[in-house]
Design a protein around this motif. Structure first.
Motif, PDB file in Angstrom:
ATOM      1  N   GLU A 167      16.298   6.926  -4.696  1.00  0.00           N
ATOM      2  CA  GLU A 167      16.026   5.496  -4.791  1.00  0.00           C
ATOM      3  C   GLU A 167      16.738   4.710  -3.696  1.00  0.00           C
ATOM      4  OE1 GLU A 167      17.330   2.262  -7.909  1.00  0.00           O
ATOM      5  OE2 GLU A 167      15.690   3.465  -8.704  1.00  0.00           O
ATOM      6  N   CYS A 168      17.854   5.223  -3.211  1.00  0.00           N
ATOM      7  CA  CYS A 168      18.596   4.496  -2.174  1.00  0.00           C
ATOM      8  C   CYS A 168      17.756   4.330  -0.906  1.00  0.00           C
ATOM      9  CB  CYS A 168      19.913   5.197  -1.854  1.00  0.00           C
ATOM     10  SG  CYS A 168      19.685   6.855  -1.186  1.00  0.00           S
ATOM     11  N   ASP A 169      16.703   5.130  -0.756  1.00  0.00           N
ATOM     12  CA  ASP A 169      15.855   5.055   0.419  1.00  0.00           C
ATOM     13  C   ASP A 169      14.466   4.500   0.071  1.00  0.00           C
ATOM     14  OD1 ASP A 169      15.484   5.361   3.115  1.00  0.00           O
ATOM     15  OD2 ASP A 169      14.858   7.450   2.968  1.00  0.00           O
ATOM     16  N   SER A 170      14.342   3.845  -1.068  1.00  0.00           N
ATOM     17  CA  SER A 170      13.037   3.364  -1.530  1.00  0.00           C
ATOM     18  C   SER A 170      12.421   2.339  -0.589  1.00  0.00           C
ATOM     19  CB  SER A 170      13.147   2.760  -2.936  1.00  0.00           C
ATOM     20  OG  SER A 170      13.472   3.763  -3.852  1.00  0.00           O
ATOM     21  N   SER A 171      13.230   1.493  -0.009  1.00  0.00           N
ATOM     22  CA  SER A 171      12.722   0.473   0.902  1.00  0.00           C
ATOM     23  C   SER A 171      12.063   1.123   2.116  1.00  0.00           C
ATOM     24  CB  SER A 171      13.860  -0.444   1.341  1.00  0.00           C
ATOM     25  OG  SER A 171      13.399  -1.385   2.272  1.00  0.00           O
ATOM     26  N   ALA A 172      12.734   2.113   2.696  1.00  0.00           N
ATOM     27  CA  ALA A 172      12.172   2.821   3.861  1.00  0.00           C
ATOM     28  C   ALA A 172      10.917   3.579   3.473  1.00  0.00           C
ATOM     29  CB  ALA A 172      13.212   3.763   4.447  1.00  0.00           C
ATOM     30  N   ARG A 173      10.915   4.215   2.297  1.00  0.00           N
ATOM     31  CA  ARG A 173       9.723   4.955   1.852  1.00  0.00           C
ATOM     32  C   ARG A 173       8.553   4.009   1.613  1.00  0.00           C
ATOM     33  NH1 ARG A 173       9.709   7.854  -2.919  1.00  0.00           N
ATOM     34  NH2 ARG A 173      11.337   6.571  -3.788  1.00  0.00           N
ATOM     35  N   LEU A 174       8.821   2.837   1.035  1.00  0.00           N
ATOM     36  CA  LEU A 174       7.759   1.864   0.785  1.00  0.00           C
ATOM     37  C   LEU A 174       7.184   1.345   2.102  1.00  0.00           C
ATOM     38  CD1 LEU A 174       6.033   0.142  -1.085  1.00  0.00           C
ATOM     39  CD2 LEU A 174       7.921  -1.498  -1.207  1.00  0.00           C
ATOM     40  N   LEU A 175       8.048   0.974   3.026  1.00  0.00           N
ATOM     41  CA  LEU A 175       7.565   0.500   4.322  1.00  0.00           C
ATOM     42  C   LEU A 175       6.779   1.586   5.052  1.00  0.00           C
ATOM     43  CD1 LEU A 175      10.285  -1.809   5.903  1.00  0.00           C
ATOM     44  CD2 LEU A 175       7.909  -2.356   5.411  1.00  0.00           C
ATOM     45  N   ASP A 176       7.244   2.832   4.960  1.00  0.00           N
ATOM     46  CA  ASP A 176       6.522   3.932   5.604  1.00  0.00           C
ATOM     47  C   ASP A 176       5.145   4.114   4.970  1.00  0.00           C
ATOM     48  OD1 ASP A 176       6.454   6.138   7.535  1.00  0.00           O
ATOM     49  OD2 ASP A 176       6.374   7.386   5.724  1.00  0.00           O
ATOM     50  N   SER A 177       5.070   4.013   3.651  1.00  0.00           N
ATOM     51  CA  SER A 177       3.769   4.126   2.971  1.00  0.00           C
ATOM     52  C   SER A 177       2.833   3.005   3.394  1.00  0.00           C
ATOM     53  CB  SER A 177       3.958   4.079   1.446  1.00  0.00           C
ATOM     54  OG  SER A 177       4.702   5.174   1.008  1.00  0.00           O
ATOM     55  N   ILE A 178       3.374   1.799   3.497  1.00  0.00           N
ATOM     56  CA  ILE A 178       2.558   0.640   3.878  1.00  0.00           C
ATOM     57  C   ILE A 178       2.069   0.773   5.316  1.00  0.00           C
ATOM     58  CG2 ILE A 178       2.655  -1.844   4.339  1.00  0.00           C
ATOM     59  CD1 ILE A 178       4.582  -2.001   1.864  1.00  0.00           C
ATOM     60  N   THR A 179       2.976   1.121   6.241  1.00  0.00           N
ATOM     61  CA  THR A 179       2.563   1.217   7.646  1.00  0.00           C
ATOM     62  C   THR A 179       1.603   2.380   7.865  1.00  0.00           C
ATOM     63  OG1 THR A 179       4.572   2.442   8.219  1.00  0.00           O
ATOM     64  CG2 THR A 179       4.603   0.058   8.589  1.00  0.00           C
ATOM     65  N   THR A 180       1.788   3.485   7.150  1.00  0.00           N
ATOM     66  CA  THR A 180       0.869   4.618   7.280  1.00  0.00           C
ATOM     67  C   THR A 180      -0.514   4.249   6.757  1.00  0.00           C
ATOM     68  OG1 THR A 180       2.689   6.189   7.093  1.00  0.00           O
ATOM     69  CG2 THR A 180       0.477   7.029   6.621  1.00  0.00           C
ATOM     70  N   THR A 181      -0.567   3.606   5.608  1.00  0.00           N
ATOM     71  CA  THR A 181      -1.853   3.181   5.046  1.00  0.00           C
ATOM     72  C   THR A 181      -2.537   2.171   5.959  1.00  0.00           C
ATOM     73  OG1 THR A 181      -0.998   3.531   2.805  1.00  0.00           O
ATOM     74  CG2 THR A 181      -2.956   2.136   3.028  1.00  0.00           C
ATOM     75  N   LEU A 182      -1.776   1.204   6.444  1.00  0.00           N
ATOM     76  CA  LEU A 182      -2.331   0.192   7.334  1.00  0.00           C
ATOM     77  C   LEU A 182      -2.811   0.810   8.651  1.00  0.00           C
ATOM     78  CD1 LEU A 182      -2.962  -2.777   7.628  1.00  0.00           C
ATOM     79  CD2 LEU A 182      -0.615  -3.156   8.370  1.00  0.00           C
ATOM     80  N   THR A 183      -2.083   1.797   9.158  1.00  0.00           N
ATOM     81  CA  THR A 183      -2.506   2.501  10.370  1.00  0.00           C
ATOM     82  C   THR A 183      -3.863   3.154  10.164  1.00  0.00           C
ATOM     83  OG1 THR A 183      -0.232   2.939  11.066  1.00  0.00           O
ATOM     84  CG2 THR A 183      -1.935   4.385  11.968  1.00  0.00           C
ATOM     85  N   ASN A 184      -4.025   3.830   9.032  1.00  0.00           N
ATOM     86  CA  ASN A 184      -5.309   4.497   8.737  1.00  0.00           C
ATOM     87  C   ASN A 184      -6.453   3.497   8.671  1.00  0.00           C
ATOM     88  OD1 ASN A 184      -4.101   7.026   8.636  1.00  0.00           O
ATOM     89  ND2 ASN A 184      -3.673   6.867   6.458  1.00  0.00           N
ATOM     90  N   ILE A 185      -6.195   2.354   8.067  1.00  0.00           N
ATOM     91  CA  ILE A 185      -7.227   1.323   7.956  1.00  0.00           C
ATOM     92  C   ILE A 185      -7.558   0.744   9.319  1.00  0.00           C
ATOM     93  CG2 ILE A 185      -7.712  -0.992   7.058  1.00  0.00           C
ATOM     94  CD1 ILE A 185      -5.972  -0.167   4.584  1.00  0.00           C
ATOM     95  N   LEU A 186      -6.533   0.382  10.094  1.00  0.00           N
ATOM     96  CA  LEU A 186      -6.760  -0.248  11.395  1.00  0.00           C
ATOM     97  C   LEU A 186      -7.411   0.702  12.395  1.00  0.00           C
ATOM     98  CD1 LEU A 186      -3.508  -2.358  11.805  1.00  0.00           C
ATOM     99  CD2 LEU A 186      -5.816  -3.174  11.264  1.00  0.00           C
TER     100      LEU A 186
END
Length: 193
Positions: A94-113
């Motif tokens: 959980e201490c790395d949840s922020s980085a994991r969330l941002l990575d999930s968001i940027t990866t998903t957004l990359t796929n869409i874009l």
């Protein structure tokens, strides 16, 4: 000037320590490259140095942006909502949840874009702009200067020009001298204009 922080576009203050300016490594050339890896790099750089050009919203609430970041617990909850029904990484990280969330968001957004035509369409529209935003600011500053420093007078001139343009689009006719005749300023006599 931008690299030295004199012009602060692309810089943000380090709020956690000294308050010094930190340069962004974001490149719009990467974002508009069409390459999945470069698009992802651009989004990661935007997320590493958030300013007014990168914000993330969840259920109508901004969760990431300049000086805005959810707690690790909130990030874990959002990750659980996003990946409900899928096997997730143990919550002990959980201490790395922020980085994991941002990575999930940027990866998903990359796929869409990469898949959609949004970025090529934006790029085509931007190529039509011969002045760009920085040039428009310089032109506006010059107009204010010509109006003896009065932003109100400059804005009135721009509003009048905008009205003239709207009238042309409706009627197909706008008296070319009407704007100049209604101007409170004398037009300079210049052979070069």
């Amino acid at each position: 000037l931008m690299q030295r922080g004199i012009i602060r576009k692309g810089w943000t203050k380090d709020t956690e320590s000294s308050g010094q300016l930190i340069a962004s490594n974001y490149s719009p050339l990467d974002l508009f490259s069409g390459s999945r890896q470069r698009i992802h790099k651009a989004l990661k750089e935007l997320s590493n140095n958030m300013q007014n050009n990168f914000r993330v919203w969840c259920n109508g609430n901004q969760i990431f942006g300049e000086y805005i970041q959810p707690s690790n617990h909130e990030c874990s909850v959002i990750l659980d909502m996003m990946f409900r029904g899928f096997e997730t990484i143990n919550s002990s990280t959980e201490c790395d949840s922020s980085a994991r969330l941002l990575d999930s968001i940027t990866t998903t957004l990359t796929n869409i874009l990469e898949r959609e035509t949004l970025l090529p369409n934006v790029q085509r529209i931007q190529l039509l702009d011969v002045i760009d935003g920085d040039g428009a600011v310089k032109i506006y500053q010059r107009l204010v200067n010509l109006c003896m420093g009065s932003q109100n007078d400059a804005d009135e001139l721009l509003d009048g020009e905008s009205l003239c343009i709207r009238e042309v689009s409706r009627s197909g006719d706008c008296e070319g001298d009407r704007l100049l005749a209604s101007s409170p300023y004398e037009m300079p006599k210049c052979d070069h204009l």
